[in-house]
Design a protein around this motif. Structure first.
Motif, short mmCIF file in Angstrom:
data_model
loop_
_atom_site.label_atom_id
_atom_site.label_comp_id
_atom_site.label_asym_id
_atom_site.label_seq_id
_atom_site.Cartn_x
_atom_site.Cartn_y
_atom_site.Cartn_z
N MET A 176 0.97 -1.06 0.02
CA MET A 176 0.05 0.17 0.06
C MET A 176 0.91 1.29 0.21
SD MET A 176 -2.67 0.83 2.62
CE MET A 176 -3.93 2.09 2.22
N ASP A 177 0.99 1.90 -1.01
CA ASP A 177 1.95 3.10 -1.20
C ASP A 177 1.03 4.23 -0.88
OD1 ASP A 177 4.04 1.64 -2.22
OD2 ASP A 177 3.18 1.63 -4.13
N GLN A 178 1.71 5.11 -0.10
CA GLN A 178 1.26 6.58 0.17
C GLN A 178 1.58 7.55 -0.85
OE1 GLN A 178 2.65 6.61 3.99
NE2 GLN A 178 4.49 7.68 3.55
N PRO A 179 0.90 8.60 -1.05
CA PRO A 179 1.25 9.86 -1.82
C PRO A 179 2.57 10.27 -1.23
CG PRO A 179 -0.99 9.93 -1.36
CD PRO A 179 -0.33 8.81 -0.58
N ALA A 180 3.25 10.61 -2.33
CA ALA A 180 4.74 11.41 -2.30
C ALA A 180 4.52 12.40 -1.11
CB ALA A 180 5.37 11.86 -3.59
N ASP A 181 3.75 13.26 -1.19
CA ASP A 181 3.64 14.12 -0.15
C ASP A 181 3.09 14.05 1.34
OD1 ASP A 181 0.93 13.94 -1.14
OD2 ASP A 181 0.37 15.95 -0.96
N THR A 182 2.71 12.57 1.61
CA THR A 182 2.03 12.29 2.74
C THR A 182 3.64 11.85 3.52
OG1 THR A 182 0.33 11.31 1.61
CG2 THR A 182 0.64 10.51 3.92
N PRO A 183 3.42 12.40 4.75
CA PRO A 183 4.52 12.19 5.72
C PRO A 183 4.74 10.59 5.98
CG PRO A 183 3.03 13.46 7.04
CD PRO A 183 2.51 13.35 5.43
N THR A 184 5.88 10.09 6.39
CA THR A 184 5.97 8.78 6.97
C THR A 184 5.16 8.62 8.06
OG1 THR A 184 8.14 8.92 8.22
CG2 THR A 184 7.96 8.52 5.71
N PHE A 185 5.05 7.24 8.65
CA PHE A 185 4.55 7.02 9.77
C PHE A 185 5.45 7.62 11.10
CE2 PHE A 185 4.64 4.39 13.71
CZ PHE A 185 3.47 4.48 14.11
N GLU A 186 6.66 7.51 10.92
CA GLU A 186 7.82 8.00 11.83
C GLU A 186 7.64 9.43 11.96
OE1 GLU A 186 8.71 3.99 10.52
OE2 GLU A 186 8.33 5.69 9.31
N ALA A 187 7.62 10.12 10.66
CA ALA A 187 7.51 11.60 10.65
C ALA A 187 6.21 11.94 11.29
CB ALA A 187 7.58 12.06 9.33
N SER A 188 5.17 11.57 11.02
CA SER A 188 3.63 11.82 11.71
C SER A 188 3.96 11.77 13.09
CB SER A 188 2.79 10.81 11.15
OG SER A 188 2.57 11.13 9.74
N LEU A 189 4.43 10.49 13.76
CA LEU A 189 4.67 10.07 15.16
C LEU A 189 5.57 11.31 15.73
CD1 LEU A 189 3.72 8.14 17.38
CD2 LEU A 189 5.57 6.85 16.74
N ARG A 190 6.47 11.57 15.25
CA ARG A 190 7.46 12.67 16.01
C ARG A 190 6.47 13.94 15.99
NH1 ARG A 190 11.33 10.12 12.63
NH2 ARG A 190 11.03 11.70 10.97
N GLU A 191 5.78 14.44 14.83
CA GLU A 191 5.06 15.69 14.81
C GLU A 191 4.14 15.51 16.00
OE1 GLU A 191 2.42 18.65 12.24
OE2 GLU A 191 3.36 16.79 11.09
N LEU A 192 3.44 14.51 16.20
CA LEU A 192 2.40 14.14 17.06
C LEU A 192 3.10 14.26 18.43
CD1 LEU A 192 -0.54 13.66 17.84
CD2 LEU A 192 -0.12 11.19 17.63
#
Length: 78
Positions: free
Chosen positions: A1-17
């Motif tokens: 399941m690929d994510q769009p290029a402009d969607t942050p990775t899980f790790e980046a989203s978790l760090r931001e959260l």
């Protein structure tokens, strides 16, 4: 399941959260900014949960039993 290029990775989203939670917990954030941060955090939480659910489904889909047959035993997190 690929994510769009402009969607942050899980790790980046978790760090931001995590950064949002720390900022909100500090108690130094003005109300309007805190509301905006909470909304962003809620969006990130939902995205992370969706990605974890997808990862769990992938893990369950590839499990094999002793004879090499695919099984769908539930994934036990934690």
């Amino acid at each position: 399941m690929d994510q769009p290029a402009d969607t942050p990775t899980f790790e980046a989203s978790l760090r931001e959260l995590e950064a949002i939670v720390a900022k909100l917990e500090s108690g130094d954030t003005p109300l309007e900014e805190a509301i905006a941060l909470y909304e962003r955090g809620n969006t990130l939480r939902a995205q992370c949960a969706e990605r974890l659910d997808a990862a769990q489904a992938r893990i369950e889909a590839i499990r094999l039993d002793a004879e090499g047959r695919a099984t769908t035993t539930p994934f036990a997190a934690g």
